[in-house]
Enzyme design. Sequence first.
Site, short mmCIF file in Angstrom:
data_model
loop_
_atom_site.label_atom_id
_atom_site.label_comp_id
_atom_site.label_asym_id
_atom_site.label_seq_id
_atom_site.Cartn_x
_atom_site.Cartn_y
_atom_site.Cartn_z
N SER A 22 64.25 38.33 72.68
CA SER A 22 63.34 37.65 73.60
C SER A 22 61.88 37.93 73.23
CB SER A 22 63.60 38.14 75.03
OG SER A 22 62.69 37.54 75.92
N CYS A 131 59.57 45.18 84.07
CA CYS A 131 58.41 44.57 84.73
C CYS A 131 58.02 45.43 85.92
CB CYS A 131 58.76 43.19 85.27
SG CYS A 131 59.38 42.07 84.06
N LYS A 168 68.64 43.89 80.61
CA LYS A 168 67.96 44.45 79.43
C LYS A 168 67.23 45.72 79.84
CE LYS A 168 64.89 43.40 75.65
NZ LYS A 168 64.29 42.32 74.89
N GLY A 247 66.28 46.42 68.18
CA GLY A 247 65.24 47.41 67.97
C GLY A 247 65.13 47.70 66.49
N GLY A 248 64.22 47.00 65.82
CA GLY A 248 63.93 47.30 64.42
C GLY A 248 64.93 46.82 63.41
C1 LIG Z 1 55.60 40.08 70.56
C2 LIG Z 1 56.79 40.54 71.37
C3 LIG Z 1 57.07 39.93 72.59
C4 LIG Z 1 58.16 40.33 73.35
N1 LIG Z 1 58.43 39.68 74.54
C5 LIG Z 1 59.53 40.03 75.25
C6 LIG Z 1 59.89 39.32 76.43
O1 LIG Z 1 59.26 38.34 76.84
N2 LIG Z 1 61.00 39.73 77.11
C7 LIG Z 1 61.78 40.77 76.69
O2 LIG Z 1 62.79 41.09 77.34
N3 LIG Z 1 61.48 41.44 75.55
C8 LIG Z 1 60.39 41.10 74.84
N4 LIG Z 1 60.10 41.77 73.66
C9 LIG Z 1 60.98 42.87 73.21
C10 LIG Z 1 62.00 42.37 72.18
O3 LIG Z 1 62.85 41.38 72.72
C11 LIG Z 1 62.86 43.54 71.65
O4 LIG Z 1 63.57 44.12 72.73
C12 LIG Z 1 62.03 44.63 70.97
O5 LIG Z 1 60.92 44.10 70.31
C13 LIG Z 1 62.86 45.45 69.99
O6 LIG Z 1 63.37 44.66 68.94
P1 LIG Z 1 62.60 44.46 67.51
O7 LIG Z 1 62.17 45.84 67.07
O8 LIG Z 1 63.59 43.83 66.61
O9 LIG Z 1 61.42 43.60 67.79
C14 LIG Z 1 58.99 41.38 72.89
C15 LIG Z 1 58.71 41.99 71.66
C16 LIG Z 1 57.64 41.58 70.89
C17 LIG Z 1 57.38 42.25 69.57
#
Ligand SMILES: Cc1cc2nc3c(=O)[nH]c(=O)nc-3n(C[C@H](O)[C@H](O)[C@H](O)COP(=O)(O)O)c2cc1C
Length: 326
Positions: A22, A131, A168, A247-248
């Site tokens: 997301s 939130c 989440k 996550g990453g």
């Molecule tokens: C720019 C950005 C915007 C995000 N917006 C949301 C969001 O609107 N809702 C949500 O549940 N998580 C949001 N996340 C979190 C991601 O969905 C994810 O849980 C988190 O980034 C870890 O995964 P990643 O390391 O692959 O990015 C956001 C992350 C990033 C980097």
Amino acid sequence: MAADLRTRLGHVELPNPILTASGCAAAGRELAQFFDISRIGAIVTKSVMLAPRSGRPTPRMAETPSGMLNSIGLQGPGIDAFLQRDLPWLLSRGARAVVSIAGGTVAEYAELATRLSDAAGVTAIEVNISCPNVEHRGQVFACDPAAAAEVLEAVRSRARYDIPVFAKLSPDVTDIVAVAKACVSAGADGLSLINTLLGMVIDTDTMRPVLAGETGGLSGPAIRPVAVRCIWQVRAALPGVPIIGMGGVRTGRDAFEMILAGASMVSVGTVIFHDPSACVRILRELDEELSQRGIERLADVVGLAHEPRTAPRRGLAGTAAARRMP
Ligand SMILES: Cc1cc2nc3c(=O)[nH]c(=O)nc-3n(C[C@H](O)[C@H](O)[C@H](O)COP(=O)(O)O)c2cc1C
């Protein structure tokens, strides 16, 4: 594809376990220029709120070692525009839509669940509870098991019975298992692990925080071991509950690691900003990781790392998963 990658999002079957995370692919439009978005398990949309929002002031992104800090806030068009524009577009592309929702009160979450249940074509709801609760001194829902449970109870009771509801969770808690158990007891069909970790960067030239919002969410490879640990702990405590891990994740091998920890689906986030085709690449790489190990079905290795070590771990030989195979 060589391996059988089918997986279950609650009672819904997905063709494969790779999803967007997301907030990292809006409602999928930008990605559609790079690949057929119906090829991946599902698109998880940016968290939608009841009303349109403009997000936080800039700057709202900062590079960090092996990661990224963002304080975008929940910028978005609101549920009306989402239902009129984004959801029909996703469905017209043949994509499965997991809709992420966010709110400032329990009533807002409940209303969003009702609105989504009246619409056709929602594959699942992911409830972003990271939130601030405006009715409770801004305390983040995800940081309090009782508040998290209240949101999930409200969403589950309003969401149509055939739409799985995933909670989440935030890693910024002392005991993520306690929050996970509270959400599942309140009716969550599954869990998404993990949201970003709260972080901060200070510019040593200006001697002030880089982000206008001061703190932001840390994502990217730096948080992967934290995510794997959270998935592991929750899987150990709640072995029957489906988990979307994230996550990453940058490669198919990273996704495989989360699957071994207990995730039956993997969301791909930050890497999309560098590589917009990452989801389909990771899907191909995951298939290769499984095939190279002689694993025929993804479902056989979900949570495999929890099984006791047996003599030479080559492929699945000697594991309970191997014994289950025909
Ligand atoms: C720019 C950005 C915007 C995000 N917006 C949301 C969001 O609107 N809702 C949500 O549940 N998580 C949001 N996340 C979190 C991601 O969905 C994810 O849980 C988190 O980034 C870890 O995964 P990643 O390391 O692959 O990015 C956001 C992350 C990033 C980097």
